[in-house]
Each structure stands twice: as C-alpha cells, then as structure tokens.
Design a protein around this motif. Structure first.
Motif, PDB file in Angstrom:
ATOM      1  N   TYR A  36       0.831  -1.209   0.000  1.00  0.00           N
ATOM      2  CA  TYR A  36       0.000   0.000   0.000  1.00  0.00           C
ATOM      3  C   TYR A  36       0.867   1.261   0.000  1.00  0.00           C
ATOM      4  CZ  TYR A  36      -3.895  -3.086   0.992  1.00  0.00           C
ATOM      5  OH  TYR A  36      -4.848  -4.075   0.906  1.00  0.00           O
ATOM      6  N   PRO A  37       1.656   1.447  -1.041  1.00  0.00           N
ATOM      7  CA  PRO A  37       2.456   2.677  -1.091  1.00  0.00           C
ATOM      8  C   PRO A  37       1.524   3.871  -1.290  1.00  0.00           C
ATOM      9  CG  PRO A  37       2.558   1.559  -3.188  1.00  0.00           C
ATOM     10  CD  PRO A  37       1.800   0.641  -2.253  1.00  0.00           C
ATOM     11  N   PHE A  38       2.009   5.055  -1.004  1.00  0.00           N
ATOM     12  CA  PHE A  38       1.172   6.248  -1.133  1.00  0.00           C
ATOM     13  C   PHE A  38       1.969   7.389  -1.767  1.00  0.00           C
ATOM     14  CE2 PHE A  38      -2.414   8.563   1.411  1.00  0.00           C
ATOM     15  CZ  PHE A  38      -2.848   9.177   0.251  1.00  0.00           C
ATOM     16  N   PRO A  39       2.467   7.169  -3.012  1.00  0.00           N
ATOM     17  CA  PRO A  39       3.109   8.290  -3.690  1.00  0.00           C
ATOM     18  C   PRO A  39       2.065   9.358  -4.026  1.00  0.00           C
ATOM     19  CG  PRO A  39       3.075   6.348  -5.112  1.00  0.00           C
ATOM     20  CD  PRO A  39       2.460   5.959  -3.808  1.00  0.00           C
ATOM     21  N   TYR A  40       2.527  10.544  -4.323  1.00  0.00           N
ATOM     22  CA  TYR A  40       1.648  11.673  -4.656  1.00  0.00           C
ATOM     23  C   TYR A  40       0.713  12.031  -3.496  1.00  0.00           C
ATOM     24  CZ  TYR A  40       3.190   9.824  -9.150  1.00  0.00           C
ATOM     25  OH  TYR A  40       3.953   9.334 -10.171  1.00  0.00           O
ATOM     26  N   PRO A  55      -9.303  11.417   1.591  1.00  0.00           N
ATOM     27  CA  PRO A  55      -8.064  11.145   0.856  1.00  0.00           C
ATOM     28  C   PRO A  55      -7.727   9.657   0.780  1.00  0.00           C
ATOM     29  CG  PRO A  55      -7.636  12.529   2.793  1.00  0.00           C
ATOM     30  CD  PRO A  55      -9.103  12.285   2.734  1.00  0.00           C
ATOM     31  N   PHE A  56      -8.167   8.885   1.784  1.00  0.00           N
ATOM     32  CA  PHE A  56      -7.889   7.451   1.762  1.00  0.00           C
ATOM     33  C   PHE A  56      -8.759   6.738   0.722  1.00  0.00           C
ATOM     34  CE2 PHE A  56      -6.959   8.816   6.201  1.00  0.00           C
ATOM     35  CZ  PHE A  56      -5.578   8.822   6.052  1.00  0.00           C
ATOM     36  N   LEU A  57      -9.948   7.272   0.469  1.00  0.00           N
ATOM     37  CA  LEU A  57     -10.789   6.743  -0.605  1.00  0.00           C
ATOM     38  C   LEU A  57     -10.120   7.020  -1.948  1.00  0.00           C
ATOM     39  CD1 LEU A  57     -13.530   5.453  -1.476  1.00  0.00           C
ATOM     40  CD2 LEU A  57     -14.351   7.803  -1.757  1.00  0.00           C
ATOM     41  N   VAL A  58      -9.615   8.223  -2.122  1.00  0.00           N
ATOM     42  CA  VAL A  58      -8.919   8.568  -3.369  1.00  0.00           C
ATOM     43  C   VAL A  58      -7.693   7.667  -3.553  1.00  0.00           C
ATOM     44  CG1 VAL A  58      -7.702  10.383  -4.647  1.00  0.00           C
ATOM     45  CG2 VAL A  58      -9.775  10.949  -3.331  1.00  0.00           C
ATOM     46  N   ALA A  59      -6.929   7.461  -2.479  1.00  0.00           N
ATOM     47  CA  ALA A  59      -5.767   6.556  -2.555  1.00  0.00           C
ATOM     48  C   ALA A  59      -6.221   5.147  -2.944  1.00  0.00           C
ATOM     49  CB  ALA A  59      -5.013   6.532  -1.229  1.00  0.00           C
ATOM     50  N   GLY A  60      -7.343   4.699  -2.391  1.00  0.00           N
ATOM     51  CA  GLY A  60      -7.878   3.379  -2.733  1.00  0.00           C
ATOM     52  C   GLY A  60      -8.267   3.282  -4.193  1.00  0.00           C
ATOM     53  N   VAL A  61      -8.860   4.349  -4.722  1.00  0.00           N
ATOM     54  CA  VAL A  61      -9.214   4.374  -6.152  1.00  0.00           C
ATOM     55  C   VAL A  61      -7.945   4.294  -7.002  1.00  0.00           C
ATOM     56  CG1 VAL A  61     -10.136   5.835  -8.010  1.00  0.00           C
ATOM     57  CG2 VAL A  61     -11.417   5.586  -5.870  1.00  0.00           C
ATOM     58  N   LYS A 181      -9.798   1.294   3.606  1.00  0.00           N
ATOM     59  CA  LYS A 181      -9.685   0.889   5.011  1.00  0.00           C
ATOM     60  C   LYS A 181      -8.218   0.690   5.398  1.00  0.00           C
ATOM     61  CE  LYS A 181     -10.953  -2.868   8.077  1.00  0.00           C
ATOM     62  NZ  LYS A 181     -11.226  -4.282   8.073  1.00  0.00           N
ATOM     63  N   ARG A 182      -7.469   0.029   4.534  1.00  0.00           N
ATOM     64  CA  ARG A 182      -6.065  -0.254   4.841  1.00  0.00           C
ATOM     65  C   ARG A 182      -5.220   1.021   4.817  1.00  0.00           C
ATOM     66  NH1 ARG A 182      -3.110  -2.227   8.034  1.00  0.00           N
ATOM     67  NH2 ARG A 182      -1.300  -3.401   7.390  1.00  0.00           N
ATOM     68  N   TYR A 183      -5.498   1.920   3.872  1.00  0.00           N
ATOM     69  CA  TYR A 183      -4.784   3.203   3.855  1.00  0.00           C
ATOM     70  C   TYR A 183      -5.075   3.985   5.131  1.00  0.00           C
ATOM     71  CZ  TYR A 183      -2.750   2.952  -0.767  1.00  0.00           C
ATOM     72  OH  TYR A 183      -1.978   2.592  -1.837  1.00  0.00           O
ATOM     73  N   GLN A 184      -6.307   3.938   5.587  1.00  0.00           N
ATOM     74  CA  GLN A 184      -6.681   4.622   6.824  1.00  0.00           C
ATOM     75  C   GLN A 184      -5.897   4.049   8.006  1.00  0.00           C
ATOM     76  OE1 GLN A 184     -10.904   4.519   6.917  1.00  0.00           O
ATOM     77  NE2 GLN A 184     -11.032   6.643   7.590  1.00  0.00           N
ATOM     78  N   GLU A 185      -5.789   2.724   8.050  1.00  0.00           N
ATOM     79  CA  GLU A 185      -5.052   2.071   9.138  1.00  0.00           C
ATOM     80  C   GLU A 185      -3.559   2.411   9.101  1.00  0.00           C
ATOM     81  OE1 GLU A 185      -7.978  -1.880   9.199  1.00  0.00           O
ATOM     82  OE2 GLU A 185      -5.974  -2.022   8.329  1.00  0.00           O
TER      83      GLU A 185
END
Length: 189
Positions: A36-40, A55-61, A181-185
C-alpha cells in the motif's frame, strides 16, 4: 534415520522461515513500502480535501485503478493514475473550464488527480455521499448505476456491493473500499 532427521530439520527451518516472512509481510513498514504505497500523497490530500473527499478513498481508487502508475493505460483506453476515459476527461475539463485540455495531460499526476477527484466529487454529490454507488458509477458508469437503482429498487441507502450485477464493478467497489480501510489504518494515525 539420518534422512528422517535431516527432513525434520528441513521442515522446521521452512516453518521458521515462513513465520519470519509472515511477520515481515504484516509489518506496517512492509505494507507501506510494497503493498500500500502512497506516492503523490500531497497532491491527493490537496485535491481530496479541496473537493471534500476522503483522501484514503482517493488513494484506494488510485491503487485499484493504476497501482500509482502515472503512465498506466488500460486496454479500454483509460489513462493515468485515476484511469480516466478520454471522453469523461474531456467532459470534466469542460465542467472545470479547462479550455486547453489535451488527453495526454492525463499522464501528469497533478492534472489526473485534480480531474479524477473532481469527477469523484460530482459522483459523491449525485449519489448523496454513498460510497458504494459513487464507486460503482466511477467504474461502471453513472448511467448504469441509475439503471440498476431503478431496476432493483435501490435508494441512496444501498450498501450491498454483492448485489451489483456487473462482476467487474462489484469486485472494483470491494477492492477500493478494502484499500481505503487499509490506507486509513496505515496512514491515518
């Protein structure tokens, strides 16, 4: 007897390695770096918050659509991080009054995220904040979602992604929500 002893040692070592690998796989460090990397991140936060999106929903998308590959091109022609179809991107550009928009600009992470979040926010408004419906519309088209709502008597409280009639869209919604969910965690602390 010696072969049996060696086999036991080999099995024990394999089990120990499996336990160690499982432990490493489940560390936040490994998950953030490889799964679950989070570039940008700054750009995602900027446009998500500006458009009142999670923002975590956007990351998930983005993770589900392109795995954060800014140059991603789908077999159907969707482009960039948020995998926007050229026709949708042109419509969004008109709505955003971007008169100098060219489809290849979708490879630019900031432009792609700006336009993709604008589109997501329009779906959020249309579907009254219902994430299942807005994600289904992002993937399967707003027209299809409206048709399903009429056909299956769904209202804005619809939450059961398992009832989505397109298998691809059903899986998409579930993947995005699981990633959210995972990005949020991992990043929301």
């Amino acid at each position: 007897m010696r072969i049996l002893t060696r086999m036991k040692i080999l099995v024990r070592n394999i089990i120990i390695l499996a336990i160690i690998a499982y432990g490493i796989y489940n560390t936040d460090w490994f998950q953030k770096k490889y799964i679950y990397p989070f570039p940008y991140q700054d750009i995602v936060y900027q446009y998500a918050l500006e458009r009142e999106l999670d923002p975590f929903l956007v990351a998930g998308v983005i993770r589900t659509e392109s795995k954060f590959d800014a140059k991603a091109l789908s077999p159907k022609g969707a482009l960039g991080l948020m995998q926007m179809m050229p026709e949708t991107a042109k419509w969004v550009a008109e709505q955003m009054e971007k008169h100098d928009f060219a489809t290849m600009q979708l490879e630019n992470p900031e432009i792609n995220i700006s336009m993709g979040t604008w589109y997501l926010a329009s779906l959020k408004k249309e579907f009254k904040g219902n994430e299942v419906l807005m994600l289904a519309a992002y993937n399967g088209g707003r027209g299809n979602v409206k048709q399903w709502m009429g056909q299956y008597s769904w209202d804005m409280s619809f939450r059961d992604s398992k009832k989505i009639p397109f298998g691809e869209t059903k899986k998409y919604v579930d993947r995005v929500l699981e990633s959210k969910k995972r990005y949020q965690e991992l990043y929301g602390r």
